[in-house]
Scaffold this motif. Sequence first.
Motif, mmCIF file in Angstrom:
data_model
loop_
_atom_site.group_PDB
_atom_site.id
_atom_site.type_symbol
_atom_site.label_atom_id
_atom_site.label_comp_id
_atom_site.label_asym_id
_atom_site.label_seq_id
_atom_site.Cartn_x
_atom_site.Cartn_y
_atom_site.Cartn_z
ATOM 1 N N LEU A 258 13.066 26.162 -22.903
ATOM 2 C CA LEU A 258 12.186 27.197 -23.440
ATOM 3 C C LEU A 258 10.755 26.955 -22.959
ATOM 4 O O LEU A 258 10.391 25.829 -22.618
ATOM 5 C CB LEU A 258 12.223 27.171 -24.971
ATOM 6 C CG LEU A 258 13.597 27.400 -25.611
ATOM 7 C CD1 LEU A 258 13.509 27.206 -27.118
ATOM 8 C CD2 LEU A 258 14.112 28.792 -25.279
ATOM 9 N N PRO A 259 9.925 27.984 -22.934
ATOM 10 C CA PRO A 259 8.525 27.789 -22.521
ATOM 11 C C PRO A 259 7.840 26.757 -23.418
ATOM 12 O O PRO A 259 7.911 26.844 -24.649
ATOM 13 C CB PRO A 259 7.905 29.182 -22.688
ATOM 14 C CG PRO A 259 9.062 30.121 -22.587
ATOM 15 C CD PRO A 259 10.221 29.409 -23.206
ATOM 16 N N ALA A 260 7.188 25.793 -22.792
ATOM 17 C CA ALA A 260 6.551 24.716 -23.555
ATOM 18 C C ALA A 260 5.513 25.264 -24.527
ATOM 19 O O ALA A 260 5.420 24.807 -25.673
ATOM 20 C CB ALA A 260 5.912 23.717 -22.590
ATOM 21 N N ARG A 261 4.734 26.249 -24.084
ATOM 22 C CA ARG A 261 3.684 26.783 -24.957
ATOM 23 C C ARG A 261 4.273 27.401 -26.221
ATOM 24 O O ARG A 261 3.698 27.276 -27.313
ATOM 25 C CB ARG A 261 2.841 27.810 -24.200
ATOM 26 C CG ARG A 261 1.554 28.196 -24.914
ATOM 27 C CD ARG A 261 0.681 29.092 -24.040
ATOM 28 N NE ARG A 261 0.270 28.427 -22.811
ATOM 29 C CZ ARG A 261 -0.750 27.577 -22.721
ATOM 30 N NH1 ARG A 261 -1.444 27.277 -23.811
ATOM 31 N NH2 ARG A 261 -1.069 27.032 -21.569
ATOM 32 N N ALA A 262 5.430 28.037 -26.082
ATOM 33 C CA ALA A 262 6.069 28.657 -27.240
ATOM 34 C C ALA A 262 6.625 27.615 -28.204
ATOM 35 O O ALA A 262 6.778 27.895 -29.402
ATOM 36 C CB ALA A 262 7.189 29.589 -26.772
ATOM 37 N N MET A 263 6.913 26.423 -27.695
ATOM 38 C CA MET A 263 7.472 25.371 -28.545
ATOM 39 C C MET A 263 6.403 24.552 -29.256
ATOM 40 O O MET A 263 6.719 23.781 -30.171
ATOM 41 C CB MET A 263 8.359 24.438 -27.711
ATOM 42 C CG MET A 263 9.640 25.073 -27.204
ATOM 43 S SD MET A 263 10.682 23.902 -26.288
ATOM 44 C CE MET A 263 11.174 22.761 -27.601
ATOM 45 N N LEU A 264 5.141 24.692 -28.858
ATOM 46 C CA LEU A 264 4.080 23.884 -29.467
ATOM 47 C C LEU A 264 3.970 24.062 -30.987
ATOM 48 O O LEU A 264 3.805 23.071 -31.706
ATOM 49 C CB LEU A 264 2.737 24.197 -28.807
ATOM 50 C CG LEU A 264 2.497 23.553 -27.433
ATOM 51 C CD1 LEU A 264 1.154 24.021 -26.877
ATOM 52 C CD2 LEU A 264 2.513 22.029 -27.529
ATOM 53 N N PRO A 265 4.062 25.289 -31.519
ATOM 54 C CA PRO A 265 3.991 25.422 -32.980
ATOM 55 C C PRO A 265 5.111 24.672 -33.698
ATOM 56 O O PRO A 265 4.894 24.118 -34.781
ATOM 57 C CB PRO A 265 4.104 26.937 -33.199
ATOM 58 C CG PRO A 265 3.613 27.544 -31.920
ATOM 59 C CD PRO A 265 4.078 26.606 -30.852
ATOM 60 N N VAL A 266 6.292 24.632 -33.094
ATOM 61 C CA VAL A 266 7.406 23.872 -33.683
ATOM 62 C C VAL A 266 7.052 22.386 -33.727
ATOM 63 O O VAL A 266 7.283 21.696 -34.723
ATOM 64 C CB VAL A 266 8.699 24.099 -32.879
ATOM 65 C CG1 VAL A 266 9.830 23.220 -33.429
ATOM 66 C CG2 VAL A 266 9.089 25.563 -32.896
ATOM 67 N N GLY A 267 6.472 21.890 -32.623
ATOM 68 C CA GLY A 267 6.064 20.491 -32.582
ATOM 69 C C GLY A 267 4.993 20.172 -33.606
ATOM 70 O O GLY A 267 5.009 19.111 -34.236
ATOM 71 N N ALA A 268 4.043 21.096 -33.783
ATOM 72 C CA ALA A 268 2.980 20.878 -34.762
ATOM 73 C C ALA A 268 3.548 20.827 -36.174
ATOM 74 O O ALA A 268 3.158 19.982 -36.991
ATOM 75 C CB ALA A 268 1.931 21.982 -34.645
ATOM 76 N N LEU A 269 4.488 21.714 -36.475
ATOM 77 C CA LEU A 269 5.126 21.712 -37.793
ATOM 78 C C LEU A 269 5.926 20.428 -38.006
ATOM 79 O O LEU A 269 5.905 19.843 -39.096
ATOM 80 C CB LEU A 269 6.038 22.938 -37.929
ATOM 81 C CG LEU A 269 6.810 23.060 -39.251
ATOM 82 C CD1 LEU A 269 5.836 23.155 -40.426
ATOM 83 C CD2 LEU A 269 7.733 24.275 -39.216
#
Length: 349
Positions: A258-269
Amino acid sequence: MRVLVTGGTGFLGSHSVARILAAGHEVRLLVRAPTRVVPALGPLGVDPAAVDVARGDVTDAAAVALAMRGCDAVLHAASVYSFDTREHTRMRAVNVRGTEVVLDAARDAGADPIVYVSSFAALLPSAEDPITTDSPVGAPRETYMATKAAAELVARRRQDAGEPVVITYPLATLGPHDPHLGDQTSRIRNALRGLMPMWPSGGFPIGDVRDVAGLHAAVLRPGQGPRRYFAPGSYVSTRELVQTLRRVTGRALPAIHLPARAMLPVGALTGLTQRIVPAHIPAEYGAIYTCLVGRAVDTSATAALLGPHHHPLETTMLDTVRWLHRAGHITDRLAGSAATQEQPERRHG
């Protein structure tokens, strides 16, 4: 020469100690827990009696100064490397303050060289591609990377002052014999266990721990002044990483990219959740962010020093999986065909 090594019971440090001893130097270890010396060095064929052990913490100036007595050079490899948000306080103390303490003590003792183990992550994010050792220090939006950037500034100020500080930049490092099953090795283990079905796009440079150790032994030459070297390795996309794991294990290892930028919010959570959940959660903001901002690095200076040969990715990955299996961290099924391969760990260069 006699070399003081911090972080010598860790992944990079233990392999570096073995290579430094093999090069004919004496080693003194500064360690918080002397009981870790044998488990870390024994598997590498190092006789514990071959090293002098001083007990202390890198943030304790008195302990560091005492350990420095009689040493000619320093390899400062102690660092907290983790994207786990529960480690933030400790990594700020060790990675930044510890670097200030060790480099100050080494300067005061007249050590030459003073080798500081940085990270390619200290130079991220970068507009340059590839990144060079002259690239500016980054301002990353992640705590581990930010502490390494801050420590990098400490080391570069020493270089600007003419002190014989040598900065090395390990890449994302894999290979056998990881005493504490660190972040990168755990990531491979989690992938084999099926805990990482989703991968961010992008990638990052990967190297072999044995090549890092070879670099650290090679730069222990006095009278050369300030220098900087990337560890050997190359940029690897996450797709290539997964494909390499498939080849060395013979397993399907289904994965969605998946696009890394789109996954950043998941990582932050995940990072917020990790602070209250005792079990480690693999989806880390720092790992996703690294894939987003990762760049190739210019290793030409290192190749001139060591020669062009280093462990190829497939060898590094195979030896990592084989070691995980032999050490009991993964089952026969998870190791796949790597479990039945009996060739010795190969070394290049």
